[in-house]
Design an enzyme around this catalytic site. Sequence first.
Site, PDB file in Angstrom:
ATOM      1  N   CYS A   3      32.798  36.184  55.960  1.00  0.00           N
ATOM      2  CA  CYS A   3      32.556  35.639  57.338  1.00  0.00           C
ATOM      3  C   CYS A   3      33.096  36.171  58.539  1.00  0.00           C
ATOM      4  CB  CYS A   3      33.504  34.138  57.209  1.00  0.00           C
ATOM      5  SG  CYS A   3      35.146  34.234  57.279  1.00  0.00           S
ATOM      6  N   ASN A   6      37.420  35.967  58.574  1.00  0.00           N
ATOM      7  CA  ASN A   6      38.221  36.141  57.444  1.00  0.00           C
ATOM      8  C   ASN A   6      39.588  35.408  57.661  1.00  0.00           C
ATOM      9  OD1 ASN A   6      39.790  39.033  55.639  1.00  0.00           O
ATOM     10  ND2 ASN A   6      38.605  37.041  54.782  1.00  0.00           N
ATOM     11  N   CYS A   8      39.043  31.528  57.929  1.00  0.00           N
ATOM     12  CA  CYS A   8      38.716  30.173  57.344  1.00  0.00           C
ATOM     13  C   CYS A   8      37.934  30.204  56.357  1.00  0.00           C
ATOM     14  CB  CYS A   8      38.000  29.467  58.838  1.00  0.00           C
ATOM     15  SG  CYS A   8      39.095  29.304  60.095  1.00  0.00           S
ATOM     16  N   ARG A   9      36.427  30.532  56.381  1.00  0.00           N
ATOM     17  CA  ARG A   9      35.717  30.355  55.198  1.00  0.00           C
ATOM     18  C   ARG A   9      35.958  31.330  54.027  1.00  0.00           C
ATOM     19  NH1 ARG A   9      30.668  30.324  59.049  1.00  0.00           N
ATOM     20  NH2 ARG A   9      31.945  31.979  59.968  1.00  0.00           N
ATOM     21  N   SER A  10      35.832  32.695  54.452  1.00  0.00           N
ATOM     22  CA  SER A  10      35.803  33.526  53.169  1.00  0.00           C
ATOM     23  C   SER A  10      37.030  33.453  52.516  1.00  0.00           C
ATOM     24  CB  SER A  10      35.525  34.781  53.681  1.00  0.00           C
ATOM     25  OG  SER A  10      36.053  35.509  54.544  1.00  0.00           O
ATOM     26  N   ASP A 116      30.872  27.078  60.496  1.00  0.00           N
ATOM     27  CA  ASP A 116      32.171  27.677  60.868  1.00  0.00           C
ATOM     28  C   ASP A 116      33.129  26.301  61.533  1.00  0.00           C
ATOM     29  OD1 ASP A 116      34.004  28.663  61.993  1.00  0.00           O
ATOM     30  OD2 ASP A 116      33.015  30.238  63.184  1.00  0.00           O
TER      31      ASP A 116
HETATM   32  P1  4NP Z   1      35.678  32.313  59.871  1.00  0.00           P
HETATM   33  O1  4NP Z   1      36.133  31.224  61.251  1.00  0.00           O
HETATM   34  O2  4NP Z   1      34.655  33.103  60.489  1.00  0.00           O
HETATM   35  O3  4NP Z   1      35.311  31.197  58.820  1.00  0.00           O
HETATM   36  O4  4NP Z   1      36.991  32.989  59.495  1.00  0.00           O
HETATM   37  C1  4NP Z   1      36.428  31.841  62.596  1.00  0.00           C
HETATM   38  C2  4NP Z   1      37.557  32.332  62.625  1.00  0.00           C
HETATM   39  C3  4NP Z   1      38.044  32.742  63.943  1.00  0.00           C
HETATM   40  C4  4NP Z   1      36.881  32.796  64.978  1.00  0.00           C
HETATM   41  C5  4NP Z   1      35.716  32.536  64.679  1.00  0.00           C
HETATM   42  C6  4NP Z   1      35.154  32.147  63.465  1.00  0.00           C
HETATM   43  N1  4NP Z   1      37.149  33.564  66.215  1.00  0.00           N
HETATM   44  O5  4NP Z   1      36.446  33.697  67.117  1.00  0.00           O
HETATM   45  O6  4NP Z   1      38.339  34.082  66.292  1.00  0.00           O
END
Ligand code: 4NP
Length: 148
Positions: A3, A6, A8-10, A116
């Site tokens: 993602c 790294n 939240c989702r992955s 997201d």
């Molecule tokens: P992820 O979610 O891609 O599912 O881990 C996010 C986590 C952090 C951010 C964006 C999306 N960020 O902008 O810091």
Amino acid sequence: MVCLGNICRSPLAEGILKSKLPKQSFFIDSAGTSNYHIGELPDKRSIDVAKKYGIDITDQRGRQFKVSDFDKFDYIYVMDISNYQNVIKLARNNDDINKVELILNELDSGLKNVPDPYYGGDSGFEDVFQLLNQACDRIYNKVLKNIS
Ligand code: 4NP
């Protein structure tokens, strides 16, 4: 499992698939396309929703996707189209490109992107868990078929 951050989702996708497949036969990992959260624990909301379903993801730490991951993995599942584009930019050849798949293409729902949940509330994390759990059931069936 890839993602953006790294966190939240992955990490959820990694934890869910690890909970389904035999550890001794499959190496499963996750990464972010960004360098925003290298070395960090998963987001507390991901930790909590995984825990709710009996999965511990607190051993995971954020890392950034790198070109050598194309050599290390047979399947590279990305959470959304933006992640897909970021990973494809690093591909060296068609073999690399062919390893990359939108994880929700495993479902027949028509949904392309795992939303997201970073800027939303806890219910977003529950929805993401359910989507990823369904997709990982399909992946489980597919990869076990391919090795038997
Ligand atoms: P992820 O979610 O891609 O599912 O881990 C996010 C986590 C952090 C951010 C964006 C999306 N960020 O902008 O810091």
